[in-house]
Design an enzyme around this catalytic site. Structure first.
Site, PDB file in Angstrom:
ATOM      1  N   HIS B  23       0.815  -1.226   0.000  1.00 13.60           N
ATOM      2  CA  HIS B  23       0.000   0.000   0.000  1.00 13.60           C
ATOM      3  C   HIS B  23       0.850   1.278   0.000  1.00 13.60           C
ATOM      4  O   HIS B  23       0.673   2.188   0.803  1.00 13.60           O
ATOM      5  CB  HIS B  23      -1.113   0.003   1.058  1.00 13.60           C
ATOM      6  N   HIS B  77      -5.151  -9.794  14.698  1.00 17.72           N
ATOM      7  CA  HIS B  77      -5.301  -8.530  13.960  1.00 17.72           C
ATOM      8  C   HIS B  77      -6.032  -8.862  12.663  1.00 17.72           C
ATOM      9  O   HIS B  77      -5.667  -9.804  11.972  1.00 17.72           O
ATOM     10  CB  HIS B  77      -3.894  -7.985  13.688  1.00 17.72           C
ATOM     11  N   GLU B  79      -6.420  -7.001   9.865  1.00 12.96           N
ATOM     12  CA  GLU B  79      -5.974  -6.399   8.605  1.00 12.96           C
ATOM     13  C   GLU B  79      -5.711  -7.505   7.571  1.00 12.96           C
ATOM     14  O   GLU B  79      -5.187  -8.569   7.907  1.00 12.96           O
ATOM     15  CB  GLU B  79      -4.710  -5.567   8.837  1.00 12.96           C
ATOM     16  N   ASP B  81      -3.609  -8.434   5.438  1.00 11.74           N
ATOM     17  CA  ASP B  81      -2.358  -9.187   5.258  1.00 11.74           C
ATOM     18  C   ASP B  81      -2.224 -10.299   6.299  1.00 11.74           C
ATOM     19  O   ASP B  81      -1.422 -11.220   6.128  1.00 11.74           O
ATOM     20  CB  ASP B  81      -1.125  -8.265   5.272  1.00 11.74           C
ATOM     21  N   HIS B 144      -1.298  -2.532  15.663  1.00 11.29           N
ATOM     22  CA  HIS B 144      -1.262  -1.395  14.812  1.00 11.29           C
ATOM     23  C   HIS B 144      -2.657  -0.801  14.513  1.00 11.29           C
ATOM     24  O   HIS B 144      -2.771   0.348  14.096  1.00 11.29           O
ATOM     25  CB  HIS B 144      -0.512  -1.879  13.558  1.00 11.29           C
ATOM     26  N   ASP B 163       2.146  -7.167  14.599  1.00  8.20           N
ATOM     27  CA  ASP B 163       2.951  -6.232  13.804  1.00  8.20           C
ATOM     28  C   ASP B 163       4.157  -5.690  14.578  1.00  8.20           C
ATOM     29  O   ASP B 163       5.101  -5.184  13.957  1.00  8.20           O
ATOM     30  CB  ASP B 163       2.072  -5.077  13.319  1.00  8.20           C
ATOM     31  N   TYR B 191      10.169  -0.538   8.676  1.00  8.45           N
ATOM     32  CA  TYR B 191       8.808  -0.968   8.996  1.00  8.45           C
ATOM     33  C   TYR B 191       8.207  -0.073  10.079  1.00  8.45           C
ATOM     34  O   TYR B 191       7.087   0.429   9.953  1.00  8.45           O
ATOM     35  CB  TYR B 191       8.835  -2.434   9.468  1.00  8.45           C
ATOM     36  N   HIS B 222       5.432 -10.390  10.449  1.00 12.98           N
ATOM     37  CA  HIS B 222       6.193 -10.183   9.212  1.00 12.98           C
ATOM     38  C   HIS B 222       7.671 -10.372   9.517  1.00 12.98           C
ATOM     39  O   HIS B 222       8.164  -9.887  10.544  1.00 12.98           O
ATOM     40  CB  HIS B 222       6.040  -8.750   8.682  1.00 12.98           C
TER      41      HIS B 222
END
Lengths: 54, 401
Positions: B23, B77, B79, B81, B144, B163, B191, B222
């Site tokens: 993004h 989370h 989100e 991803d 996040h 995250d 990051y 990640h």
């Protein structure tokens, strides 16, 4: 003066502390915050806050 | 593909070697979406991967466990991803109960049709007994998103940190001691700066809560898993949460006919003083990602734009919009730039710096058409001022001995 909690992220607005990072002096009641004030942690508006029952 | 963290705790995620645009964040080294499987009397999958890689996740899980034996899917989370394959897992694993917090449930229900999902809602301090192991939950809102949560396994001292402590970093190895450490730390910094720089205070609270745990391994969502160098990443986070200034000057600019570039170089020359790291960033070469990363630990920053159509150059405007949202704190600087028949660019930049709560060190430094030797000297002097200020801010940020 009542504390208010952000419904989205849980941030507590404490009138005794104010929000000095964003120009709100200590001692400012939640009701007296400007209409365009947003939660300093997740950016939602005042209408997303609820009074903290103590 | 799977990798063991501890006996019966395995990484089952997906390494994304190809992604370069997350993004808008330039992920020059790719990324990974980390998912973990805990097998015990009851089994639990911790988080998922991007929706397009669900088949890879399910294949890895199936190597270790029949899908109809998966009892829980913990979602830290929502989100996409991480939560993007939750629907695919629920569909493939008919017994599974989705374990998450109330806010995450609401977000998942915004992204997916969750009408026939089984839920178990948890909050900070709640536990889920799997047999020999226990999962305990720690809500970390805004690290996040509002729903963000971490999951801890006390028996192993393992923290699934979502995250937090992550990096967009594709690699063939899963652990920090198998990859070049400075590269991994550099990606962790990129990051942090580009994803969560604005969340310093919530992250401080999460670090404080996590400090009460006996942590032996940190498995983020990640990048690589921290097991040998946790001290380095935790120390780095202590600096990043306050945007700790180092003796570093950043000069960022865009240019049309090289005049603003000449000014930028002169400011950078003036800033290149002993004990100072001075960096020159041409925004159209480095992009917004580098701008955010270099800002995180810079003490002072000059931003330059020529005047285009009475305002600033759009790439600088975009960069400053991005930076304002990331909310770096404790930065000082000023704007500069050339103009033709009318001014406007440098002043527009200065307004953005004010809105980003920079301490403004001087009025916009401007020149018409081409910088004269006098203007270039003024630029060098202004650069020296940035260096002096950077040294004093960095010195003030060091703990008193």
């Amino acid at each position: 003066m009542k504390k208010y909690e952000c419904n989205v992220c849980g941030y507590i607005y404490d009138p005794e502390q104010g929000d000095p990072d964003n120009g709100v002096e200590a001692g400012t009641a939640f009701e007296d915050l400007p209409d365009d004030w947003v939660c300093p942690e997740c950016f939602v508006g005042k209408d997303e806050f609820s009074p903290v029952e103590e | 593909m799977t990798t063991s963290l501890f006996a019966n705790i395995d990484w089952v995620g997906y390494v994304d070697w190809t992604i370069r645009d997350f993004h808008g964040y330039h992920t020059s080294r790719g990324s990974s979406y980390n998912s973990y499987l805990v097998r015990d009397t009851k089994s639990a999958l911790i988080d998922t991967v991007k929706a397009s890689y669900a088949c890879h996740l399910l294949k890895s899980v199936r190597e270790l466990l029949p899908l109809d034996k998966l009892d829980y899917l913990v979602v830290n989370h929502a989100e996409p991803d991480h939560g993007g394959s939750v629907a695919a897992v629920v569909k493939a694993c008919p017994q599974v109960t989705v374990v998450t917090n109330k806010k995450c449930q609401a977000i998942l229900s915004g992204y997916h049709d969750t009408s026939d999902w089984n839920w178990q809602l948890v909050g900070t301090g709640d536990t889920l007994e799997l047999g020999n192991r226990t999962l305990t939950f720690l809500e970390t809102p805004m690290v996040h998103w509002p729903d963000s949560m971490m999951t801890y396994v006390p028996q192993d001292g393992l923290l699934f940190s979502m995250d937090g402590f992550g990096q967009h970093y594709a690699s063939g190895n899963r652990f920090d001691d198998e990859e070049p450490l400075e590269t991994v730390l550099g990606e962790a910094k990129t990051y942090y700066a580009n994803i969560i720089m604005w969340a310093g205070k919530p992250i401080q609270r999460a670090l404080e809560a996590a400090s009460k745990l006996d942590i032996k391994m940190i498995a983020p969502s990640h990048g690589t898993i921290w097991r040998s160098h946790m001290d380095r990443i935790l120390a780095a986070y202590q600096d990043w949460v306050v945007c700790k200034p180092s003796p570093k000057v950043l000069v960022v600019y865009d240019t049309m006919w090289e005049s603003t570039a000449m000014m930028a170089r002169a400011i950078w020359e003036g800033a290149s003083q002993p004990g100072i790291t001075a960096k020159l960033l041409y925004i159209r070469a480095g992009g917004y990602t580098e701008l955010a990363t270099e800002t995180l630990d810079a003490a002072t920053i000059a931003v330059g734009s020529p005047t285009l159509n009475g305002g600033m150059m759009p790439v600088i405007g975009g960069g400053l919009t991005y930076l304002k949202g990331l909310r770096p704190i404790c930065k000082a600087g000023f704007s500069f730039g050339s103009y033709g028949w009318s001014k406007g660019g440098a002043a527009a930049v200065q307004r953005e710096l004010e809105e980003t709560k920079f301490e403004i060190l001087r009025e916009p430094l401007e020149c018409q058409y081409r910088p004269t030797p006098e203007v270039l000297q003024e630029c060098r002097d202004a650069g020296k001022m940035l260096a002096d200020k950077a040294l004093s801010l960095a010195c003030a940020a060091e703990p008193k001995s």
